[in-house]
Design a protein around this motif. Structure first.
Motif, PDB file in Angstrom:
ATOM      1  N   ALA A 229       0.837  -1.205   0.000  1.00 34.65           N
ATOM      2  CA  ALA A 229       0.000   0.000   0.000  1.00 34.65           C
ATOM      3  C   ALA A 229       0.864   1.245   0.000  1.00 34.65           C
ATOM      4  CB  ALA A 229      -0.922  -0.006   1.215  1.00 34.65           C
ATOM      5  N   ASN A 230       1.909   1.217  -0.810  1.00 36.97           N
ATOM      6  CA  ASN A 230       2.790   2.393  -0.888  1.00 36.97           C
ATOM      7  C   ASN A 230       2.928   2.811  -2.350  1.00 36.97           C
ATOM      8  OD1 ASN A 230       4.171  -0.025  -1.381  1.00 36.97           O
ATOM      9  ND2 ASN A 230       6.139   0.851  -0.811  1.00 36.97           N
ATOM     10  N   PRO A 231       1.950   3.559  -2.858  1.00 37.38           N
ATOM     11  CA  PRO A 231       1.956   3.933  -4.270  1.00 37.38           C
ATOM     12  C   PRO A 231       3.069   4.916  -4.610  1.00 37.38           C
ATOM     13  CG  PRO A 231       0.299   5.179  -3.103  1.00 37.38           C
ATOM     14  CD  PRO A 231       0.828   4.170  -2.128  1.00 37.38           C
ATOM     15  N   SER A 232       3.554   4.826  -5.830  1.00 32.87           N
ATOM     16  CA  SER A 232       4.495   5.821  -6.330  1.00 32.87           C
ATOM     17  C   SER A 232       3.717   7.010  -6.880  1.00 32.87           C
ATOM     18  CB  SER A 232       5.363   5.223  -7.441  1.00 32.87           C
ATOM     19  OG  SER A 232       4.583   4.980  -8.605  1.00 32.87           O
ATOM     20  N   SER A 233       4.417   8.099  -7.132  1.00 36.23           N
ATOM     21  CA  SER A 233       3.770   9.271  -7.724  1.00 36.23           C
ATOM     22  C   SER A 233       3.163   8.927  -9.073  1.00 36.23           C
ATOM     23  CB  SER A 233       4.788  10.406  -7.888  1.00 36.23           C
ATOM     24  OG  SER A 233       5.329  10.782  -6.648  1.00 36.23           O
ATOM     25  N   ARG A 234       3.866   8.116  -9.859  1.00 33.79           N
ATOM     26  CA  ARG A 234       3.365   7.707 -11.170  1.00 33.79           C
ATOM     27  C   ARG A 234       2.054   6.917 -11.027  1.00 33.79           C
ATOM     28  NH1 ARG A 234       6.963   6.789 -15.138  1.00 33.79           N
ATOM     29  NH2 ARG A 234       8.524   6.157 -13.589  1.00 33.79           N
ATOM     30  N   GLU A 235       2.029   6.003 -10.050  1.00 26.82           N
ATOM     31  CA  GLU A 235       0.839   5.183  -9.843  1.00 26.82           C
ATOM     32  C   GLU A 235      -0.329   6.020  -9.322  1.00 26.82           C
ATOM     33  OE1 GLU A 235       3.328   1.114  -8.834  1.00 26.82           O
ATOM     34  OE2 GLU A 235       2.580   2.385  -7.216  1.00 26.82           O
ATOM     35  N   PHE A 236      -0.019   6.960  -8.444  1.00 21.14           N
ATOM     36  CA  PHE A 236      -1.052   7.839  -7.915  1.00 21.14           C
ATOM     37  C   PHE A 236      -1.731   8.602  -9.048  1.00 21.14           C
ATOM     38  CE2 PHE A 236      -1.772  12.059  -5.553  1.00 21.14           C
ATOM     39  CZ  PHE A 236      -3.082  11.730  -5.273  1.00 21.14           C
ATOM     40  N   LEU A 237      -0.936   9.145  -9.976  1.00 23.31           N
ATOM     41  CA  LEU A 237      -1.513   9.847 -11.119  1.00 23.31           C
ATOM     42  C   LEU A 237      -2.288   8.873 -11.999  1.00 23.31           C
ATOM     43  CD1 LEU A 237      -1.824  12.491 -12.680  1.00 23.31           C
ATOM     44  CD2 LEU A 237       0.309  11.937 -13.889  1.00 23.31           C
ATOM     45  N   GLY A 238      -1.781   7.650 -12.140  1.00 20.32           N
ATOM     46  CA  GLY A 238      -2.485   6.639 -12.918  1.00 20.32           C
ATOM     47  C   GLY A 238      -3.833   6.291 -12.320  1.00 20.32           C
ATOM     48  N   LEU A 239      -3.912   6.236 -10.997  1.00 22.34           N
ATOM     49  CA  LEU A 239      -5.185   5.970 -10.330  1.00 22.34           C
ATOM     50  C   LEU A 239      -6.183   7.098 -10.593  1.00 22.34           C
ATOM     51  CD1 LEU A 239      -3.837   4.574  -6.950  1.00 22.34           C
ATOM     52  CD2 LEU A 239      -5.307   3.337  -8.541  1.00 22.34           C
ATOM     53  N   ILE A 240      -5.707   8.323 -10.565  1.00 25.42           N
ATOM     54  CA  ILE A 240      -6.590   9.450 -10.861  1.00 25.42           C
ATOM     55  C   ILE A 240      -7.117   9.349 -12.288  1.00 25.42           C
ATOM     56  CG2 ILE A 240      -6.669  11.950 -11.212  1.00 25.42           C
ATOM     57  CD1 ILE A 240      -4.815  12.253  -8.823  1.00 25.42           C
ATOM     58  N   ARG A 241      -6.247   8.995 -13.219  1.00 27.61           N
ATOM     59  CA  ARG A 241      -6.690   8.860 -14.616  1.00 27.61           C
ATOM     60  C   ARG A 241      -7.683   7.719 -14.783  1.00 27.61           C
ATOM     61  NH1 ARG A 241      -0.675  10.122 -17.189  1.00 27.61           N
ATOM     62  NH2 ARG A 241      -0.948  12.402 -17.249  1.00 27.61           N
ATOM     63  N   LEU A 242      -7.485   6.642 -14.023  1.00 36.08           N
ATOM     64  CA  LEU A 242      -8.457   5.546 -14.055  1.00 36.08           C
ATOM     65  C   LEU A 242      -9.806   6.025 -13.526  1.00 36.08           C
ATOM     66  CD1 LEU A 242      -9.350   2.582 -14.310  1.00 36.08           C
ATOM     67  CD2 LEU A 242      -8.374   2.204 -12.023  1.00 36.08           C
ATOM     68  N   MET A 243      -9.797   6.761 -12.423  1.00 39.88           N
ATOM     69  CA  MET A 243     -11.055   7.256 -11.857  1.00 39.88           C
ATOM     70  C   MET A 243     -11.726   8.256 -12.792  1.00 39.88           C
ATOM     71  SD  MET A 243     -10.344   7.434  -7.741  1.00 39.88           S
ATOM     72  CE  MET A 243      -9.010   8.622  -7.840  1.00 39.88           C
ATOM     73  N   ASP A 244     -10.932   9.050 -13.491  1.00 39.16           N
ATOM     74  CA  ASP A 244     -11.502   9.958 -14.484  1.00 39.16           C
ATOM     75  C   ASP A 244     -12.222   9.181 -15.582  1.00 39.16           C
ATOM     76  OD1 ASP A 244     -10.647  12.261 -13.218  1.00 39.16           O
ATOM     77  OD2 ASP A 244      -8.833  12.490 -14.441  1.00 39.16           O
ATOM     78  N   ARG A 245     -11.636   8.061 -16.003  1.00 39.62           N
ATOM     79  CA  ARG A 245     -12.274   7.244 -17.037  1.00 39.62           C
ATOM     80  C   ARG A 245     -13.572   6.633 -16.520  1.00 39.62           C
ATOM     81  NH1 ARG A 245      -8.148   3.913 -20.884  1.00 39.62           N
ATOM     82  NH2 ARG A 245     -10.150   3.104 -21.633  1.00 39.62           N
ATOM     83  N   ALA A 246     -13.558   6.182 -15.275  1.00 41.52           N
ATOM     84  CA  ALA A 246     -14.777   5.616 -14.694  1.00 41.52           C
ATOM     85  C   ALA A 246     -15.868   6.684 -14.602  1.00 41.52           C
ATOM     86  CB  ALA A 246     -14.465   5.042 -13.313  1.00 41.52           C
TER      87      ALA A 246
END
Length: 328
Positions: A229-246
């Motif tokens: 449960a230790n996301p990188s900055s890249r992954e954090f931005l990727g999660l935001i982009r995934l949520m934007d798509r949802a």
């Protein structure tokens, strides 16, 4: 359990990322896996075949199946960890369950390598086709917890789950679009440009996030090397982009959808989940669980959610007298 902490007005990117994820405990190195205890009643060692390569899979067969469920876990987790206890109960009720480890997580060789939103959605599309081919006479349902809920909603709204009878979104990661503070979004983008591979620990967070009231379960997760449960900055931005798509896909999701949210969820804001629910144009139901936290299927009162989801699926599955077997 201590009272829920009051969140500060502004959070760092690290704190926000932890607030978005399914767990607040970082894994301990060299600790034994708890996987064996999660596979009770399951057939393991199988794989879902996708265009990008196979993914680790666990299956809980039902003796007289009335429906089949394909289940997706959240960030840092893996299939049996999220669904083990629930899947055993659902299989006993006639719901055959498949839970695969999403690319970049769990038992896959890609563990801890962020695949990007498109890969996660493409994998679900392929996995749904795979399971449908195995059970052509059973109605197929898809469930997603947290990040998995974002993947499921994006795939459903983008028309990539043809033939699916229903979608279950459990504490879905849908904090995207207009529901996210632009400052958070800008902070995430900046961090991804400057320190893309920097990982953040729960210990670095200025706030305490409780994903569940099941402390024993959280301790077990913290000792499981397959979980993190230790996301990188890249992954954090990727999660935001995934949520934007949802978020963007929600108005096109015409599949029958159940959204489940816990009253004590400190990870995904209730307002964001309700806003995404309101965007759904098809048949839908919102279940607000008064005893639920973020880890709905593993909280102390998780069996309430197990029954809720099982009842919803079986009400839309085959009648009790019907039976079906996997295709050869």
């Amino acid at each position: 359990m201590a009272a829920r902490p009051r969140l500060r007005p502004a959070l760092s990117a690290a704190a926000l990322s932890l607030a978005l994820l399914a767990a607040a405990c970082a894994p301990g190195p060299g600790a034994p896996s708890v996987l064996d205890g999660l596979l009770t009643g399951a057939e393991d060692g199988q794989a879902i075949v996708t265009p990008r390569g196979p993914l680790a899979l666990s299956r809980w067969p039902a003796e007289r199946p009335r429906a089949v469920l394909l289940a997706l876990h959240g960030y840092g987790d893996y299939g049996p960890s999220t669904y083990g206890a629930a899947a055993s109960e659902w299989a006993a009720r006639g719901i055959e369950v498949y839970a695969y480890d999403q690319r970049g997580f769990g038992r896959n060789a890609s563990n801890r390598r962020w695949p990007g939103p498109e890969a996660l959605i493409e994998d679900l599309e392929a996995a749904a086709r795979d399971v449908q081919a195995r059970h052509p006479d059973l109605p197929l349902f898809v469930a997603g917890h947290s990040m998995g809920g974002g993947v499921a909603l994006a795939a459903a709204g983008e028309g990539r789950l043809p033939g699916v009878a229903g979608v279950v979104l459990l504490a879905p990661a849908v904090w995207g679009g207009e529901t996210m503070n632009p400052l958070f979004r800008a902070s995430a983008w900046t961090a991804a440009q400057i320190v893309p591979d920097q990982r953040f620990s729960a210990r670095a967070s200025p706030v305490t996030i409780y994903p569940s009231d099941n402390i024993e379960m959280l301790r077990a997760l913290s000792a499981d090397p397959l979980h993190y449960a230790n996301p990188s900055s890249r992954e954090f931005l990727g999660l935001i982009r995934l949520m934007d798509r949802a978020w963007a896909a929600a108005p096109q999701d015409r599949i029958d959808t159940l959204v489940v949210h816990g009253a004590h969820d400190q990870v995904v804001p209730e307002r964001s989940v309700r806003a995404a629910f309101e965007r759904l144009p098809g048949p839908k139901e919102f279940a607000y669980v008064s005893t639920g936290w973020h880890m709905l299927l593993r909280d102390l009162e998780a069996r309430t959610v197990h029954r809720l989801v099982g009842d919803w699926i079986l009400a839309r599955g085959l009648p009790p007298t019907a039976s079906a077997t996997p295709a050869d």
